[in-house]
Each structure stands twice: as C-alpha cells, then as structure tokens.
Enzyme design. Sequence first.
Site, PDB file in Angstrom:
ATOM      1  N   HIS A   1       0.854  -1.170   0.000  1.00  0.00           N
ATOM      2  CA  HIS A   1       0.000   0.000   0.000  1.00  0.00           C
ATOM      3  C   HIS A   1       0.899   1.231   0.000  1.00  0.00           C
ATOM      4  CE1 HIS A   1      -3.827  -2.000   0.536  1.00  0.00           C
ATOM      5  NE2 HIS A   1      -3.376  -2.686   1.569  1.00  0.00           N
TER       6      HIS A   1
ATOM      7  N   CYS B   1      -0.415   2.767  -4.414  1.00  0.00           N
ATOM      8  CA  CYS B   1      -1.112   4.009  -4.725  1.00  0.00           C
ATOM      9  C   CYS B   1      -0.202   5.186  -4.410  1.00  0.00           C
ATOM     10  CB  CYS B   1      -2.401   4.122  -3.908  1.00  0.00           C
ATOM     11  SG  CYS B   1      -3.722   3.059  -4.517  1.00  0.00           S
TER      12      CYS B   1
END
Length: 497
Positions: free
Chosen positions: A322, A365
């Site tokens: 992440h 991301c």
Amino acid sequence: MDRRTLSHIDEELDSSEVAALCFLCRDVVNRKRLEGVKDAKGLFVRLEERGLLENCAFLSQLLHTIRREDLLSLLETDSRRLEETDANPILSDYSVMLYQIYEDMTKENLDKMKFLLSGSLGRRQIETCNTALDVFAEMEKNGQLSINRLDKLHTALLQLDQQLASTVHRYMQGLTEHRDTSVTPHVSMDHQRVSIPSQPEQAALAIPETQPSAAGQNVYADSEPHSKLISVPDQGDYYDMIHNPHGLCVVINNEEFTGTELKNRAGTQQDEDALRSVFTQLGFVVTVKKNLTAEAMRHELKTLGLRDFSNDDALVVCVLSHGEKGCVFGTDEQGVSLRELTQPFTSERARTLARKPKLFFIQACQGSGYQRGSVPCPPRQEEEDRESRLEEDAGRVYGETVPSDADFLLGMATVPECKSFRNTSTGSIYIQQLCTQLMRSAHSSEMDDILTILTRVNREVSKGNYLNYKQMPEPKYTLTKKLVLKCLGADRDRVQP
C-alpha cells in the site's frame, strides 16, 4: 604465381587460418565456390579462376591481414604500389573489420554473442557456428548484417566488450565520412577499400551487392535508406550488461497488514511470482522479502547498500505494498519515503554501483484521487466480474521525493495523487503489464531499451478501465545511458528464498 610457393604456403596454414582467408575472399569470389574449400590449395584454385594470383599483391594482402608476415618473404616482390595494381581488387574495410573482431574475441564473449543472437538467428543455426566468422556469415544470410547494416552487431557487442564495439563504431564513422566525400581516400594495408578490377567480366564477379563500388560510392539495397549510415550509435550509449548473473533483483512483497486499518493485498502473490520468473530469465538473482514493517524495509535496503556490487551490472528493487504520495507502507502502516528506498544506493553510499543502472518498480497508490478518462466509459457487462475483484493500494499522504542522483529509474504504478489497481485473482495491473512487456522485448530480435518498454506499459495500462476509472503509470529516471535487458536462459535457477 609459382605453384611450389603456393604449396609451401598451404603447408604452413592451419584450418582456422584457411577459414579466415576464405571469409576475407568472399568480396571477390562467389561464396558458393568457397563452401567446399578445405585447405589453402583449394582456395588458391578459386583465386586463380578469378585471375587474382597473376601477381603476389592480393595474396600479400591476405597474409598481412591474418598476420602471417612470416610467409610474405616467400612471395615475389612486386615493385608497384598496391593501389596502382589495377588487375587486383583490394580487401574491403568491411571484411577486414569483421576479421579484426573475430581475432580479438574471446571464447567467453563468443558464447555470449551466440546467446544474444540466438533469438533472431535461431537456436539450430547458431549452434552450428564455431567461430565469430561463422556467426557473421549466418547474420548476413538472415539479412541482419551487411556493409550498410551494422546496428545489430554493434548493439550486441556493446553488451560484451566496449573495445570490440569500438571497432565497429570506428568503421561506421569512416564509412559515413567516406560516403559524404567525392574524393577516393588513399588505400592503406590496415583499412583497405574495394577497387573494381579494370576488366568488365572480372568486375561483375568481384563485388557483391553489399560491397562498396568504385569511386568511393556505396551500393544500397532499395529497402535500406542512406540515413542508416548517418545515425551511428555511440558506443557509450548503452550500459554494460556483461556479467552472468547481472546482479540482484530484490522483491519486497507486503501482503498482510494485520492489526492495521489497511486491507490485506490479495493477488500480490501473482505479482511476486511474475517478477521472480521474469527477472530470473533476465539474468538476475531474485530474492524475495515478505511482509516487512517500515523499519524492516529500511534495514533490508541499508544492508543491501553495503554489498560489493563490483561484479554486478545492475540492481533491481521491486516494492509491492500500500502507499500514498511519495511513500510506500510497511505492514505496520508506517511510511517509507521513496527517497529512503533509493538513498542507500547513491554513488556516494554504494560506490561499486556508480555508473550502473538502479531500477525501482513501485506497485502502490500515490494518493487518494482517481484518474478519469476524457469521456467516462462504463464497464461492459462481460467486464463486471473482473472489475469487482479490483482493489486500491491506498493510505496517507507524504511529501513526494524523486531520486536526484544519476543512473536511477523509478517505475511508478501511477502518477502522483492517484490510486493504482490490483486484481485480487491475477495481480496488479501495472506489474503484470510490466512483466508482459519485459518478456516480449527480451525474446524479440529488436534491442528495445527499458524506457521504450515502459512507454509500452504506459500505453497498455492507460487503455483499460478499472472500476470505471483510469490508471496512468509514470516512470521517473536519471539514467545516463540506454539499458537493454535480454534473457540469459530460463532454465537457470537463480531464485533465492
């Protein structure tokens, strides 16, 4: 010429020297006529048929080129200068240049060159080649090498030996300069151009279509534009990829985020498997580190930065996690900035990595925003099941940093501020496309560099619709040369746990 002298010369030449002489004579003797030649006497018969042994000039050139000056004393001295001997063609620069490469090539480099070219020439054909001259002949048969097509040979040699590549580079420069002038240069023994025999019937036999014609002009095939000779690649344009293995590929795969607000990253195992397979085939030792906290990630990279990279060509680091703008997360939901990922490998800290490419591929991301197309397109009915398995690799916002030191490539799954997508069954959109394009290029006969490959990745990823949104990867780089990655053999196991 006296046959006793020719017989004596034949006795002094071994089979490899005879093969070299036959290669050099392809400019002036039909190549089919040379195929059955096993000894120097057979070659001399072919040369006599072409009137090339009426005096010692041409044979002197041949012996001088293969460095058998000890045999020159056996020949009668011709008082005329070679460039004034109208009846005898002179060896071409092209053939002499190829012979010089053959003479200077080690067995190790020959094996590497054969491997690099096996994809375009065919494994069966390349296995029959015992010397570099055999390889050159096979390249010519396949239309990959000629007097005005040297780019593939030059690119291959750049990955083996800078000195060998410079031999081609100097010739290409000289050929371009020669083409641009109307004055025929002086002929020297070291670098001789082909002059057409004065007899019309001999001229038709002496110069194949790929060789220079008279008066300093060149013969071009219709499909070969003159501009190919103008665009001469610099031998310093490419990073050296000469070691086997090329170096390390470290994959940090953060899948489980237990005890945090972040979801586990289903599908990331498929990315790990793909990266491990691809970079193993590309000649790297692959090491996988799973589920690391932020501090553990920093520790692994700092320790890796202390490695002696003297025998490595490059470093690859892949981070699957992440993330948010300018950072990736450890499994404890703590951020590691992009600068912290690259800093242990700057030339100041990892001196043995100086001037070598350092590749970082980041699947995470880079913000909480979504990227939309110019016209929103709803997913087709048949895509809904696939779309339902897409997730986002998102988190908090950090300040963006970009590596400022030389020879870094940072391949980001998405542009800043935006999310990237991962299919929970097949892996992330970016990593899967990256692996696809790397392998497509690795098996291609073209020598595409890494930036060309990443441009294709950008194009393919940007075509898709993911949860009704778009994704746009972004490479950032301070590379100073082109990097070409080719397979070193999929059967070699270089994977470490």
